[in-house]
Scaffold this active site. Structure first.
Site, PDB file in Angstrom:
ATOM      1  NE  ARG A 121      25.961   6.052  -7.209  1.00  0.00           N
ATOM      2  CZ  ARG A 121      25.447   6.887  -8.089  1.00  0.00           C
ATOM      3  NH1 ARG A 121      25.214   6.478  -9.327  1.00  0.00           N
ATOM      4  NH2 ARG A 121      25.160   8.116  -7.753  1.00  0.00           N
ATOM      5  CE  LYS A 143      41.627  -5.771   4.957  1.00  0.00           C
ATOM      6  NZ  LYS A 143      42.585  -5.666   6.067  1.00  0.00           N
ATOM      7  CD  GLU A 185      52.360  -9.622   3.685  1.00  0.00           C
ATOM      8  OE1 GLU A 185      51.656 -10.330   4.427  1.00  0.00           O
ATOM      9  OE2 GLU A 185      52.400  -8.375   3.789  1.00  0.00           O
ATOM     10  CE  LYS A 226      44.162 -11.592   1.689  1.00  0.00           C
ATOM     11  NZ  LYS A 226      44.901 -10.383   1.433  1.00  0.00           N
ATOM     12  CD  GLU A 236      40.880  -6.606   9.123  1.00  0.00           C
ATOM     13  OE1 GLU A 236      41.233  -6.614   7.942  1.00  0.00           O
ATOM     14  OE2 GLU A 236      41.442  -5.946  10.009  1.00  0.00           O
ATOM     15  NE  ARG A 240      40.593  -9.512   4.638  1.00  0.00           N
ATOM     16  CZ  ARG A 240      40.289  -9.213   3.401  1.00  0.00           C
ATOM     17  NH1 ARG A 240      39.052  -9.353   2.988  1.00  0.00           N
ATOM     18  NH2 ARG A 240      41.203  -8.775   2.565  1.00  0.00           N
ATOM     19  CG  ASN A 244      45.464  -6.929   9.881  1.00  0.00           C
ATOM     20  OD1 ASN A 244      45.713  -6.744   8.698  1.00  0.00           O
ATOM     21  ND2 ASN A 244      44.267  -6.705  10.396  1.00  0.00           N
ATOM     22  CG  HIS A 247      50.349  -6.496   8.250  1.00  0.00           C
ATOM     23  ND1 HIS A 247      50.820  -7.789   8.308  1.00  0.00           N
ATOM     24  CD2 HIS A 247      50.206  -6.211   6.937  1.00  0.00           C
ATOM     25  CE1 HIS A 247      50.954  -8.263   7.077  1.00  0.00           C
ATOM     26  NE2 HIS A 247      50.586  -7.325   6.227  1.00  0.00           N
ATOM     27  CG  HIS A 251      50.523  -0.819   8.746  1.00  0.00           C
ATOM     28  ND1 HIS A 251      49.181  -1.106   8.823  1.00  0.00           N
ATOM     29  CD2 HIS A 251      50.946  -1.369   7.587  1.00  0.00           C
ATOM     30  CE1 HIS A 251      48.816  -1.807   7.758  1.00  0.00           C
ATOM     31  NE2 HIS A 251      49.867  -1.981   6.994  1.00  0.00           N
ATOM     32  CG  HIS A 264      53.617  -3.956   2.974  1.00  0.00           C
ATOM     33  ND1 HIS A 264      52.923  -3.244   3.921  1.00  0.00           N
ATOM     34  CD2 HIS A 264      53.020  -5.166   2.892  1.00  0.00           C
ATOM     35  CE1 HIS A 264      51.941  -4.005   4.379  1.00  0.00           C
ATOM     36  NE2 HIS A 264      51.975  -5.170   3.767  1.00  0.00           N
TER      37      HIS A 264
HETATM   38  N1  LIG Z   1      45.090  -5.078  -0.565  1.00  0.00           N
HETATM   39  C1  LIG Z   1      45.709  -5.862   0.271  1.00  0.00           C
HETATM   40  O1  LIG Z   1      45.133  -6.773   0.850  1.00  0.00           O
HETATM   41  C2  LIG Z   1      47.186  -5.657   0.499  1.00  0.00           C
HETATM   42  C3  LIG Z   1      47.912  -6.628   1.188  1.00  0.00           C
HETATM   43  C4  LIG Z   1      49.292  -6.449   1.308  1.00  0.00           C
HETATM   44  C5  LIG Z   1      49.896  -5.335   0.761  1.00  0.00           C
HETATM   45  N2  LIG Z   1      49.146  -4.392   0.106  1.00  0.00           N
HETATM   46  C6  LIG Z   1      49.768  -3.219  -0.493  1.00  0.00           C
HETATM   47  O2  LIG Z   1      50.623  -3.648  -1.551  1.00  0.00           O
HETATM   48  C7  LIG Z   1      51.612  -2.650  -1.772  1.00  0.00           C
HETATM   49  C8  LIG Z   1      52.968  -3.295  -1.950  1.00  0.00           C
HETATM   50  O3  LIG Z   1      52.907  -4.139  -3.070  1.00  0.00           O
HETATM   51  P1  LIG Z   1      54.228  -4.640  -3.807  1.00  0.00           P
HETATM   52  O4  LIG Z   1      55.181  -5.136  -2.807  1.00  0.00           O
HETATM   53  O5  LIG Z   1      53.776  -5.535  -4.888  1.00  0.00           O
HETATM   54  O6  LIG Z   1      54.886  -3.305  -4.339  1.00  0.00           O
HETATM   55  P2  LIG Z   1      54.820  -2.521  -5.756  1.00  0.00           P
HETATM   56  O7  LIG Z   1      53.488  -2.629  -6.352  1.00  0.00           O
HETATM   57  O8  LIG Z   1      55.362  -1.180  -5.490  1.00  0.00           O
HETATM   58  O9  LIG Z   1      55.856  -3.336  -6.662  1.00  0.00           O
HETATM   59  C9  LIG Z   1      57.204  -3.374  -6.308  1.00  0.00           C
HETATM   60  C10 LIG Z   1      58.108  -3.012  -7.487  1.00  0.00           C
HETATM   61  O10 LIG Z   1      58.176  -4.100  -8.380  1.00  0.00           O
HETATM   62  C11 LIG Z   1      57.927  -3.659  -9.715  1.00  0.00           C
HETATM   63  N3  LIG Z   1      57.372  -4.792 -10.429  1.00  0.00           N
HETATM   64  C12 LIG Z   1      56.128  -5.289 -10.356  1.00  0.00           C
HETATM   65  N4  LIG Z   1      56.044  -6.438 -11.031  1.00  0.00           N
HETATM   66  C13 LIG Z   1      57.260  -6.671 -11.562  1.00  0.00           C
HETATM   67  C14 LIG Z   1      57.816  -7.710 -12.355  1.00  0.00           C
HETATM   68  N5  LIG Z   1      57.116  -8.801 -12.674  1.00  0.00           N
HETATM   69  N6  LIG Z   1      59.103  -7.612 -12.744  1.00  0.00           N
HETATM   70  C15 LIG Z   1      59.855  -6.546 -12.371  1.00  0.00           C
HETATM   71  N7  LIG Z   1      59.413  -5.555 -11.603  1.00  0.00           N
HETATM   72  C16 LIG Z   1      58.117  -5.612 -11.205  1.00  0.00           C
HETATM   73  C17 LIG Z   1      57.032  -2.478  -9.523  1.00  0.00           C
HETATM   74  O11 LIG Z   1      57.054  -1.637 -10.659  1.00  0.00           O
HETATM   75  C18 LIG Z   1      57.647  -1.820  -8.284  1.00  0.00           C
HETATM   76  O12 LIG Z   1      58.743  -1.049  -8.639  1.00  0.00           O
HETATM   77  C19 LIG Z   1      51.540  -1.706  -0.581  1.00  0.00           C
HETATM   78  O13 LIG Z   1      50.915  -0.524  -1.000  1.00  0.00           O
HETATM   79  C20 LIG Z   1      50.660  -2.439   0.413  1.00  0.00           C
HETATM   80  O14 LIG Z   1      49.935  -1.569   1.226  1.00  0.00           O
HETATM   81  C21 LIG Z   1      47.810  -4.555  -0.028  1.00  0.00           C
END
Ligand SMILES: NC(=O)c1ccc[n+]([C@@H]2O[C@H](COP(=O)([O-])OP(=O)(O)OC[C@H]3O[C@@H](n4cnc5c(N)ncnc54)[C@H](O)[C@@H]3O)[C@@H](O)[C@H]2O)c1
Length: 363
Positions: A121, A143, A185, A226, A236, A240, A244, A247, A251, A264
């Protein structure tokens, strides 16, 4: 020290942005009131690059870290991976006080955060984002969640970290395509909040993408924006939603392309252009906003139109399943000018009309 703070009453926390801060992870975690065993959730790539630095720092501060490694990729941000994390935590006798430390990009952060929100929890959670996207966006704001085959992020929770540790130096190993995707972003914050920041990005885009000195400032300003937005609307219910921007269409593009094929950030870049186009063509904002957004994104090497052909019907189908649907009308975040946005409810008929005009303009 370049600390920022997300103000959320008793759930407030610091964002530490500093070159080399990964080496101080243990010390920072200790200062955040954590101790004992610590689960470091990561993937094989990030573990190889930064796992030892993270665990050495944790050990030096008296923690007993252990790794939980999930395969790399968006397609592993699912319930099965969540189960793997729970299995490992139970096997290692993880307790209420055992922190989960997300070491990786947004995929790891979202997944590990949801595990932290639900294991026993709720256990303490630390974000150590290692991609530009996760440093400027997903690690801040709480999130967390996983994807469902029918849609992205459909299962999740709001769960704030205890602290966010951002080391811009780790971006040196990031693939250029990932860096660009994260930049989408960053550009978003300029459009939704701060025209001056947008102009700064126009001037510094090349330097940021080659990791010159402006990158830390770009990360800091993004996190500041942010943090302000999340600080005034954690769940949200209002403001907030502006985060988006881009997005809703984004999406829909991701869902139609299949998760992982379009990044993304790339989908968000195209989505921001579509939203600005919609705003201009419906008189929501004056002409000129779209061209500046397109200009900046192109300069960053980002796509501004979808290479994957998606029919208006498929867009609508995906838009309807998106969470921004309110009483049958679709909600979009649209720019009113550069540096400000508003929420608009648009009927399906108007959206179809927008796509029809768009197709005509292309001919
Ligand atoms: N929670 C939120 O508010 C929020 C906001 C925006 C996006 N997201 C989510 O985030 C995700 C996308 O995140 P992302 O773009 O970081 O993708 P990811 O986590 O897949 O990372 C991208 C790639 O980079 C590699 N990597 C990570 N750090 C590295 C480094 N320092 N050096 C070399 N390689 C590295 C990873 O292994 C992966 O292959 C999506 O699932 C999206 O929905 C969440």
């Amino acid at each position: 020290m370049d600390n920022l703070r997300v103000e959320l009453g008793e759930r407030s926390y610091d964002i530490i942005i500093r070159n080399g801060s990964l080496n101080d992870l243990g010390e920072i975690a200790l200062r955040s009131g954590l101790k004992g065993a610590a689960a470091v959730v990561t993937n094989p790539l990030v573990k190889r690059l930064y796992g030892t630095r993270a665990t050495n720092s944790l050990k030096k501060a008296g923690f007993k870290p252990f790794f939980i490694t999930i395969p790399d990729g968006e397609r592993y941000k699912n319930l099965k991976s969540l189960s793997v994390i729970f299995d490992e935590l139970i096997a290692k006798r993880g307790e209420r006080t055992t922190p989960i430390i997300a070491l990786g990009g947004g995929v790891i952060g979202d997944l590990a955060g949801f595990a932290a929100a639900t294991y026993l929890r709720g256990v303490p959670f630390v974000q150590v984002p290692t991609t530009l996207l996760s440093q400027v966006d997903s690690s801040v704001g709480g999130k967390t969640g996983v994807n469902h085959p029918r849609g992205k992020n459909l299962i999740g929770a709001f769960y704030q970290p205890r602290v966010v540790v951002i080391d811009p130096e780790v971006l040196k190993t990031l693939a250029p395509r990932e860096l660009k995707a994260g930049f989408a972003e960053v550009a978003k914050y300029g459009v939704i909040w701060d025209e001056k920041f947008f102009s700064f990005l126009e001037e510094k885009v090349a330097e940021i993408l080659t990791l010159g000195s402006s990158v830390t400032e770009a990360i800091r300003t993004s996190c500041e924006i942010k943090a302000s937005v999340v600080g005034s609307d954690e769940r949200e219910s209002g403001l907030r939603a502006i985060l988006n921007f881009g997005h809703t269409f984004g999406h829909a593009i991701e869902a139609n392309a299949g998760y992982g094929r379009v990044k993304h950030g790339e989908a968000v870049a195209i989505g921001m252009c579509m939203a600005a186009d919609m705003a201009e063509s419906s008189g929501f904002c004056k002409k000129g906003v779209l061209s500046r957004i397109e200009g900046l994104l192109k300069a960053a090497g980002l796509p501004v139109v979808s290479k994957i052909r998606i029919s208006p019907k498929d867009y609508l189908k995906a838009l309807r399943i998106d969470k921004k649907v309110s009483a049958g009308r679709l909600r979009f975040v649209l720019p009113t000018r550069l540096g400000a946005v508003d929420i608009a409810e648009v009927s399906e008929a108007k959206i179809t009309e927008f796509f029809r005009k768009k197709t005509e303009r292309k001919r």
